[in-house]
Every structure is written in C-alpha cells, then in structure tokens.
Design a protein around this motif. Structure first.
Motif: not given
Length: 562
Positions: A160, A364, A371, A467
C-alpha cells in the motif's frame, strides 16, 4: 467486444457538430455515443453499466426535448458517480447560462461547462475535455500501460505504501502475485531467491525487499551521484508546493539548485485528489498533476532532485568555510551557501492500536486516491476536518457505497473551505459526524470495523468499515533541526520578527522568511504563522528568492573583502 470506456452525449440542437467534434478527437480511445434526449441517455447508460462498461464522461446540452441537461446529469450521479459531467452550451446560450452553471458546479451536478465549437480547431473546448479525461484516467480507470510493476505476497502491508508513492508520482502501476504469469520475467531477473516485495521501475531496474524510499531513490537517482566538493547556491529541503516554487524560481534565475525530498515529490498536497481553489486552474487540478508539472518545470531550469532519504542534520561549515551550510542525509551530505526549509507537516497518527495495525490493509494516512478504486461499493471513513479530508471524502464518494467524515470539531467551517463544504453537502453518500472520534477498530487480515465515540455524550457505536483514510491535522517535521533554529511551542519554525529578540543582530530581526541562523530560510507549512494553503505555500517559496539573492550578495562581498 468493444472494451473502450464510453462517452455518452445527450444532444438534439447541435447533435451533428457535437458528434463530429468528439469523434474527430476521441473515437480511437473511447466509445462515443450520441443520444437524442434524457430518457434515451439514461436507458443506454443502464445498458452499458450492466455490461460492465466504464463510463468516462457524460455530456448534455443545456436544453433537451424531455428535460434540462442539468436534470439529466444530476440523475446520473448515483448511477455513474466517477464519470466526468459536462454541460454543452450551444451558440447564444453562454451569457444567460453563466450563473446557472456556476451554481451547478458548486452543487457538484457538473464538473464544467463548455461552448459547442462553431469552427475548426477550438482548442479551448478540447483542453477542458482532455483535462477531465486525464484526471478520470489517472484516478478511476486504472493503468492501461504500467510504468512500475509490484510483485508481492497477498496481504503484504508494504504494498500500500509503495502504491501510494507511485500514484502520487503519477506513475501507472499494477500489483501482481508471485504466481501470476505476467510476473515471471521479473522473477527471472530477481534471481533464484527473490525477497518480496519486488518492484520494477520504468528504467527496468528490479528492486528487492522494496520500500517507498528505495523506489523513490531509484526513480530520481541516488545521492551518491552528487559530485564531491560541490557547493550549491541553494539546497531546498522538501518538495511540496513551497519547495517546488522555490526550486523553480531559484533555478530559473541561474542559481545552482538541489532539492531533497524523503518521500514523494509534491508533499501532502501531492496526495490531494482535486484542488479547486488554486489560481489559474478553474476546473481544478489534482495534487499529483500540480507536483508533476512543477517538478518538470524546475528540472527544465536545471534544478536537481534527490529523493528517498530524509534530511537528518544541518551544520555550519568549518572555520575555513563559514559561509557554507552542510545538509546531511543518511550516507551523504550537500554543501550549500543558503538553505530553504520547506519540509511541511505530517499527519498525526490516530494512536488506536486496533486501527494502526491495519495500515496498508484498509487504513491509509494522507492519501485517498490509492485506496479509492478498491472501495467500490464499500463503506469508507475519513478522519479529519481540513481541506485534505474534504477532498478525500468527495473523491471516495465516487466509488464507495458510503463515506463517513469523522471530525472532532463542532463545525467544519472552522477549518474547511466553503466550496468543499458545499460539495460534501451536495453528495448524498457522504455523511458528516462532528464532535466524534475513532476509539477502536479491528479486523482479521483487513480492516472490518470501527468504533466511534460521541464527544458530548460519550456514547459509542461500532460500525462496519472497509476503509479508513486518516488526515488528522498537522505536525511540523522539525525534530532534526539544530538547536540554533528557533521554533514556537508547537514545533513550527520562527522567522523574521517572530524570532526571539535576544537572537536579533544589532537590534534588527532577520529577514521576513529567515530563521535565527543566517542564510537558512523557512517557507510554507513548516513556518510558524503560515496560512497552510497550497497557494500561500507556493507564494512563500517564490518570495524567499530575493532574500536568497541578498544573502548570496553578502557572501560575495565578504569574499571580496578578504
């Protein structure tokens, strides 16, 4: 089977000229379809979506036989949220439509409006369209040709961070599993015992046990390439908007210029999905594009960039070189007559163990673009109350089923621009929860849930979460600076009249952007009292150059006196 992304155009009054103009420029790469009214357009849109066709753009004349163009484009928002929307104004409509179009853009009904060309080579018309299609291709479509390939085991959290770096650099990339047939060539180049993740850059170099720092340094050249004994006129530490502006102006004025950046060129601004209030870009520009263009501009004037290693120390030169500053990174050093500190700020960590353990797997810090595509039809959360958080929420809403913006503040207007608040209000899938914080989270291999706490009542609620994008305010990255550079109580660098009076020389303060160390300047977000906006940061970067010239002139005079 036609796999091209589609451009759907609803037109009746100027259908022939609109179709001719679009086909002449875009027919090779996009499926162009012109429909006579709103009903036919919505029906065709449904068919294409059912077939899995990507919708790149929707255009509509202002007036259609069965509806207004704005009504049609508004109706397509929940069906194809990532598509770019354009109102096509026929000759004679422009003046009367201006206010209506402005309000439509504030409501996010459309991305822009353009007049239908009345002659050949209407490049302004096509600039507007190609900018929108370029941003769509970068942020939505995924790469057709990859500039960098990543091979990693499924679930590797480091992927990532590498993808985030590549996306912020504007480099199309893809991730492959070790058993993917397309990974075979890279595995052969890596040798019999590869250490994952592997990254192959556009230069063909294969990096093993890759990290963002290793990838960044491979992209722009290593610090070992700096010639021994070289003394630069300016070393700019940090390549966000302030540092890039300083580099452009310094190099364009003939100064030998080196730029150091430990992360991605562009800084935090480079992770913004769309900046709409930057001067000169009426349709907005992504942070990645702004950083990319600024880097190219500075490089063309002669500025040299070295990335992948953080600056760790600054020292004054020895007695025989008192006019020099030495800037150190791990394993290398640069000598400079002047230094511009443009290190910006970094996002604070959430500090919730059940969340932070999933960084790279659903969590993140700082970037929503990487993402976003993975959040299709999922539930996403954004933590923060500044412009970056607002931009992330609006961007994620083009993909996610729902976006929840979580903010400790009671009112977003305290820290977020009005245009973003309006966009959020006009996006039905974005929900705002003020006076709220994240207190827990978790999941197995990936983030699955978050617990939110109401700061007024103490009530807690656990919600499904696929997320989380964290943008938790800013902390200056100044821990590496020497004690001689004065900072305020929050760690931001003091300059000019704000420095302690006992450091003034002969009763006079330093120059407006100069620190307590002569020849070292601070610009942008790292500077105490700065505005914390992209445009103001760039302005400060440019404003430092007259001060740099004055310092260089002083040093030349000292040399002549000796």
């Amino acid at each position: 089977m036609d796999t091209r992304p589609a451009i759907l155009l609803a037109a009746s009054n100027a259908a022939e000229s609109i179709e001719r103009e679009f086909r002449a420029r875009y027919d090779r790469d996009y499926r162009i379809e012109v429909l006579p009214d709103a009903a036919a357009t919505l029906a065709r849109l449904a068919e294409l979506l059912d077939a899995g066709t990507q919708i790149a753009m929707l255009g509509a004349e202002r007036t259609l036989p069965d509806a207004s163009g704005l009504e049609l484009l508004r109706a397509t928002q929940p069906l194809a949220p990532a598509a770019r929307r354009v109102t096509l104004l026929v000759p004679g409509e422009y003046v009367d439509a201006i206010e209506e179009m402005r309000l439509a853009m504030l409501r996010r009904d459309i991305d822009t409006f353009v007049g239908v060309p009345r002659g050949k080579r209407d490049e302004e018309f096509h600039i507007a369209l190609t900018e929108l299609l370029s941003e769509w291709g970068w942020s939505v479509a995924g790469p057709v040709v990859s500039s960098a390939d990543i091979i990693a085991e499924p679930g590797d959290r480091r992927v990532g961070a590498i993808r985030d770096l590549l996306d912020r650099l504007g480099m199309p990339n893809r991730t492959l599993a070790p058993d993917d047939p397309e990974a075979l060539e890279m595995l052969v180049l890596a040798g019999p015992d590869p250490v994952f993740p592997l990254v192959r850059s556009f230069t063909g170099q294969v990096l093993q046990d890759a990290t963002p720092a290793k990838v960044s340094e491979a992209m722009y050249g290593g610090f070992d390439a700096i010639p021994d004994g070289e003394v630069a006129d300016v070393v700019v530490v940090g390549a966000g908007p302030a540092g890039l502006a300083a580099a452009v102006y310094a190099a364009s004025e003939g100064l030998s210029t080196i730029v150091l950046e430990g992360d991605a060129i562009g800084g935090q601004a480079g992770s913004s999905s769309m900046i709409r209030n930057y001067l000169g870009f009426p349709r907005g520009i992504s942070g990645m594009r702004l950083a990319q263009r600024s880097r190219i501009q500075a490089s063309r004037f002669g500025a040299r960039f070295y990335t992948g290693r953080e600056a760790i120390r600054i020292e004054r030169g020895p007695d025989n070189e008192p006019e020099h500053h030495h800037v150190f990174v791990d394993g290398a050093q640069m000598c400079a007559r002047t230094v511009i500190l443009a290190t910006g700020v970094q996002y604070r960590r959430l500090g919730v163990s059940g969340v932070d353990e999933h960084v790279g797997n659903g969590v993140t810090y700082g970037s929503a673009t990487t993402m976003a595509r993975e959040m299709q039809d999922r539930d996403v959360f954004v933590v923060g109350a500044g412009n970056s958080a607002g931009q992330a929420a609006v961007h994620l809403a083009k993909f996610a089923r729902s976006v929840t913006l979580v903010a400790r503040r009671g009112d977003l207007s305290e820290t977020m621009s009005d245009y973003l608040i309006r966009e959020i209000s006009a996006t039905p899938t974005v929900h705002v929860r003020c006076r709220t914080r994240v207190v827990d989270g978790g999941g197995d291999a990936h983030l699955e849930r978050l617990t939110l706490e109401d700061l007024d009542t103490g009530e807690r609620e656990t919600l499904p979460a696929d997320g989380l994008c964290c943008m938790l305010g800013a902390e200056p990255a100044c821990g590496w600076l020497p004690d001689g550079i004065a900072c305020d109580g929050h760690g931001f660098v003091l300059t000019g009249r704000d420095v302690p009076k006992d450091t003034w020389v002969d009763g006079l303060p330093p120059a407006s952007l100069e620190t307590t160390v002569r020849g070292i300047f601070a610009v942008g977000d790292v500077r105490a009292g700065s505005m914390k906006r992209v445009a103001s940061a760039a302005g400060e970067g440019a404003s430092a150059l007259p001060l740099v010239h004055a310092e260089l002139a002083r040093l030349r005079a000292l040399q002549l006196a000796d």
